[in-house]
Design an enzyme around this catalytic site. Structure first.
Site, mmCIF file in Angstrom:
data_model
loop_
_atom_site.group_PDB
_atom_site.id
_atom_site.type_symbol
_atom_site.label_atom_id
_atom_site.label_comp_id
_atom_site.label_asym_id
_atom_site.label_seq_id
_atom_site.Cartn_x
_atom_site.Cartn_y
_atom_site.Cartn_z
ATOM 1 N N GLU A 7 0.817 -1.215 0.000
ATOM 2 C CA GLU A 7 0.000 0.000 0.000
ATOM 3 C C GLU A 7 0.852 1.266 0.000
ATOM 4 O O GLU A 7 1.908 1.302 0.610
ATOM 5 C CB GLU A 7 -0.800 0.091 1.296
ATOM 6 C CG GLU A 7 -1.699 -1.046 1.547
ATOM 7 C CD GLU A 7 -2.356 -0.905 2.910
ATOM 8 O OE1 GLU A 7 -3.349 -1.596 3.118
ATOM 9 O OE2 GLU A 7 -1.890 -0.142 3.762
ATOM 10 N N CYS B 297 3.110 8.315 1.793
ATOM 11 C CA CYS B 297 3.480 7.369 2.841
ATOM 12 C C CYS B 297 3.802 6.030 2.161
ATOM 13 O O CYS B 297 2.930 5.406 1.561
ATOM 14 C CB CYS B 297 2.290 7.262 3.791
ATOM 15 S SG CYS B 297 2.498 6.044 5.059
ATOM 16 N N CYS C 63 5.614 -7.294 7.878
ATOM 17 C CA CYS C 63 6.614 -6.836 8.844
ATOM 18 C C CYS C 63 6.813 -7.933 9.870
ATOM 19 O O CYS C 63 5.855 -8.566 10.310
ATOM 20 C CB CYS C 63 6.153 -5.553 9.525
ATOM 21 S SG CYS C 63 7.364 -4.920 10.709
ATOM 22 N N CYS D 51 4.119 -5.742 16.151
ATOM 23 C CA CYS D 51 3.481 -4.855 17.137
ATOM 24 C C CYS D 51 1.999 -5.222 17.219
ATOM 25 O O CYS D 51 1.349 -5.439 16.193
ATOM 26 C CB CYS D 51 3.645 -3.397 16.718
ATOM 27 S SG CYS D 51 5.369 -2.909 16.561
ATOM 28 N N CYS E 61 -0.903 -3.349 15.202
ATOM 29 C CA CYS E 61 -0.646 -3.026 13.788
ATOM 30 C C CYS E 61 -1.077 -4.167 12.874
ATOM 31 O O CYS E 61 -0.633 -5.304 13.051
ATOM 32 C CB CYS E 61 0.844 -2.734 13.622
ATOM 33 S SG CYS E 61 1.366 -2.568 11.907
ATOM 34 N N SER F 128 10.481 6.320 9.592
ATOM 35 C CA SER F 128 9.852 5.991 10.872
ATOM 36 C C SER F 128 10.303 4.596 11.281
ATOM 37 O O SER F 128 10.272 3.663 10.486
ATOM 38 C CB SER F 128 8.333 6.034 10.714
ATOM 39 O OG SER F 128 7.697 5.614 11.907
ATOM 40 N N SER G 229 8.626 5.342 16.752
ATOM 41 C CA SER G 229 7.330 4.908 17.275
ATOM 42 C C SER G 229 7.503 4.482 18.725
ATOM 43 O O SER G 229 7.893 3.361 19.003
ATOM 44 C CB SER G 229 6.806 3.739 16.436
ATOM 45 O OG SER G 229 6.616 4.174 15.111
ATOM 46 N N HIS H 38 5.223 4.912 21.771
ATOM 47 C CA HIS H 38 3.983 4.270 22.239
ATOM 48 C C HIS H 38 3.937 3.868 23.712
ATOM 49 O O HIS H 38 2.874 3.446 24.193
ATOM 50 C CB HIS H 38 3.614 3.040 21.388
ATOM 51 C CG HIS H 38 3.615 3.267 19.919
ATOM 52 N ND1 HIS H 38 3.219 4.446 19.343
ATOM 53 C CD2 HIS H 38 3.976 2.465 18.884
ATOM 54 C CE1 HIS H 38 3.336 4.358 18.026
ATOM 55 N NE2 HIS H 38 3.800 3.174 17.726
ATOM 56 N N ASN I 197 -5.976 3.603 15.276
ATOM 57 C CA ASN I 197 -6.853 3.301 14.159
ATOM 58 C C ASN I 197 -7.248 1.829 14.332
ATOM 59 O O ASN I 197 -6.419 0.959 14.104
ATOM 60 C CB ASN I 197 -6.037 3.519 12.879
ATOM 61 C CG ASN I 197 -6.905 3.741 11.678
ATOM 62 O OD1 ASN I 197 -8.078 3.376 11.677
ATOM 63 N ND2 ASN I 197 -6.321 4.318 10.655
ATOM 64 N N CYS J 44 -2.178 1.611 8.841
ATOM 65 C CA CYS J 44 -1.100 0.758 8.349
ATOM 66 C C CYS J 44 -1.546 -0.668 7.996
ATOM 67 O O CYS J 44 -1.958 -1.427 8.848
ATOM 68 C CB CYS J 44 -0.062 0.728 9.480
ATOM 69 S SG CYS J 44 1.450 -0.085 9.103
HETATM 70 N N1 SAH Z 1 7.688 0.101 11.119
HETATM 71 C C1 SAH Z 1 7.821 1.507 11.249
HETATM 72 C C2 SAH Z 1 7.141 2.276 10.137
HETATM 73 C C3 SAH Z 1 5.823 1.749 9.658
HETATM 74 S S1 SAH Z 1 4.507 1.839 10.841
HETATM 75 C C4 SAH Z 1 7.309 1.963 12.598
HETATM 76 O O1 SAH Z 1 6.741 1.157 13.320
HETATM 77 O O2 SAH Z 1 7.541 3.119 12.934
HETATM 78 C C5 SAH Z 1 4.145 3.580 10.773
HETATM 79 C C6 SAH Z 1 3.386 4.120 11.952
HETATM 80 O O3 SAH Z 1 2.043 3.594 11.971
HETATM 81 C C7 SAH Z 1 4.019 3.719 13.286
HETATM 82 O O4 SAH Z 1 4.138 4.839 14.152
HETATM 83 C C8 SAH Z 1 3.038 2.722 13.802
HETATM 84 O O5 SAH Z 1 3.137 2.587 15.181
HETATM 85 C C9 SAH Z 1 1.723 3.295 13.305
HETATM 86 N N2 SAH Z 1 0.594 2.365 13.393
HETATM 87 C C10 SAH Z 1 0.583 1.033 13.215
HETATM 88 N N3 SAH Z 1 -0.642 0.512 13.437
HETATM 89 C C11 SAH Z 1 -1.433 1.565 13.770
HETATM 90 C C12 SAH Z 1 -2.812 1.685 14.136
HETATM 91 N N4 SAH Z 1 -3.609 0.616 14.188
HETATM 92 N N5 SAH Z 1 -3.286 2.912 14.438
HETATM 93 C C13 SAH Z 1 -2.483 4.019 14.383
HETATM 94 N N6 SAH Z 1 -1.186 3.961 14.033
HETATM 95 C C14 SAH Z 1 -0.654 2.749 13.738
HETATM 96 FE FE1 SF4 Z 2 6.099 -3.358 11.863
HETATM 97 FE FE2 SF4 Z 2 5.829 -0.713 12.297
HETATM 98 FE FE3 SF4 Z 2 3.685 -2.326 12.219
HETATM 99 FE FE4 SF4 Z 2 5.379 -2.490 14.271
HETATM 100 S S1 SF4 Z 2 4.098 -0.728 13.714
HETATM 101 S S2 SF4 Z 2 4.513 -4.222 13.155
HETATM 102 S S3 SF4 Z 2 7.299 -2.129 13.254
HETATM 103 S S4 SF4 Z 2 5.044 -1.891 10.548
#
Ligand code: SAH
Ligand code: SF4
Length: 359
Positions: A97, A110, A117, A121, A124, A199, A222, A224, A298, A341
């Site tokens: 995407e 973006c 990945c 997390c 995500c 990021s 990130s 959190h 989200n 994401c």
């Molecule tokens: N892997 C890297 C970059 C991709 S994720 C990272 O983790 O930083 C990009 C951003 O989207 C990160 O800050 C991640 O924490 C956030 N993200 C992932 N899932 C999300 C969700 N469900 N709601 C809001 N932000 C989210």
């Molecule tokens: Fe991977 Fe970033 Fe999603 Fe964490 S938030 S699972 S590092 S894409």
């Protein structure tokens, strides 16, 4: 003539490698500069259009190389028209995407850096869907070139690029840096280094590399959670690189570049959004040249958590601001198009799996 299976994606080559290629074909070096301009400036992928090249060279290019393009298979536009997400199919049948966010005076893309990945997390959807492979530098650049071309037709440009789509860019940093260098090149798209932001979930060696790189690319982390116990649970890579090491690496990046680091903090109801969490975050980031971006979660079907209620978000922000931490609240963009994401792609992959076509 069409390219063979082991053909070279020109988007994977640096300019010097392209020079080496044309020289190996006994062509003058300036041919490389001409090809580069067609690809990154005129934005064409069609060798037939490269009219200042000799026909024999065009035929040779078509036989041995191609200009990587991703096939858009789904586009979703938010109700206000400002956010647009494209699902692309790669040549080997994976889905990734890319999201375009239009603002008054900038157009931010973006990008995805990996297919899936491996960091898992818990909040995500990409992390929950597992890891398939890294994207090549060419596949990263192709996301930008697709939108550069699309925006050019509207007399607009890609002004900023953030690696906040699928994947952990710092676990694919060779390809990410190669793509940045190619997109940055003055003879091509000429996107300034400072307009890129990487990021990361906290890959310390990647941040250290950023501090060493000559190009001043922006860093977003990130975060959190303000303590290791909680962060271990929701961002599992924290077990490898604990918060103290992470912040140490950020400090070095700031010293070397003089640039502000962005810390992203997703607010999740009852998980990481208490007054105490806010106070500890302010404590942790005190004296660091940084700014915190608060993001309401989200929610996705796979996600066990809920977004924090509005008053919690406001209270959290207030505590950070009182602690003298510069804080912004990210307006949630494109919720209705599943701009979170990995979310639209997840639905798309599921749909095609049901139809029995997913590879
Ligand atoms: N892997 C890297 C970059 C991709 S994720 C990272 O983790 O930083 C990009 C951003 O989207 C990160 O800050 C991640 O924490 C956030 N993200 C992932 N899932 C999300 C969700 N469900 N709601 C809001 N932000 C989210
Ligand atoms: Fe991977 Fe970033 Fe999603 Fe964490 S938030 S699972 S590092 S894409």
């Amino acid at each position: 003539m069409t390219s063979t299976n082991d053909a070279i994606d020109l988007l994977n080559l640096s300019f010097d490698e392209l020079v080496a290629l044309v020289v190996s074909w006994e062509q003058p070096r300036f041919r490389a500069a001409q090809i580069w301009r067609w690809v990154y400036h005129t934005l064409t992928a069609d060798f037939g259009e490269m009219v200042n090249l000799p026909a024999a060279l065009r035929a040779q290019l078509a036989e041995h190389t191609y200009v990587g393009r991703l096939e858009p298979v789904d586009v979703a536009v938010s109700d206000d028209g400002l956010t647009e997400k494209t699902v692309f199919r790669t040549r080997d049948g994976h889905y990734i995407e890319t999201v375009l966010m239009r603002y008054t005076n900038r157009n931010t893309l973006c990008l995805s850096s990996q297919i899936g990945c491996a960091l898992g997390c818990v909040f995500c959807s990409t992390g929950q869907s597992g890891f398939a492979r890294d994207l090549s530098a060419g596949e990263i650049s192709a996301q930008v070139l697709h939108y550069a071309q699309k925006l050019a037709q509207q007399n607009a440009h890609v002004t900023n690029v953030v690696f906040m789509g699928m994947g952990e860019p710092m676990l694919n940093d060779e390809a990410v840096w190669r793509a940045i260098a190619n997109l940055n090149d003055r003879e091509g798209l000429a996107l300034g280094a400072r307009r890129f932001t990487i990021s990361t979930a906290g890959i310390v060696p990647g941040i250290e590399r950023m501090a060493r790189e000559a190009m001043e690319v922006g860093l977003a982390v990130s975060l959190h959670a303000p303590d290791n116990a909680l962060r271990n649970r929701i961002v599992p890579i924290n077990r490898r690189y604990a918060i103290e090491r992470l912040l140490e690496a950020c400090r070095r990046y700031i010293e070397r570049t003089g640039r502000r680091v962005t810390f992203e903090y997703i607010l999740m109801d009852g998980i990481n959004d208490s007054d105490e969490h806010a106070r500890r975050t302010a404590e942790l980031l005190r004296n660091l040249l940084c700014h915190v971006n608060l993001i309401p979660l989200n929610p996705s079907p796979a996600c066990p958590f809920r977004p924090s209620p509005r008053e919690r978000v406001m209270r959290f922000q207030e505590i950070l601001v009182n602690g003298r931490i510069q804080t912004t609240l990210r307006a949630s963009r494109g919720l209705e198009i599943e701009a979170g994401c990995g979310q639209l792609r997840e639905r798309y992959a599921k749909r095609s799996a049901e139809a029995g076509q997913h590879g």
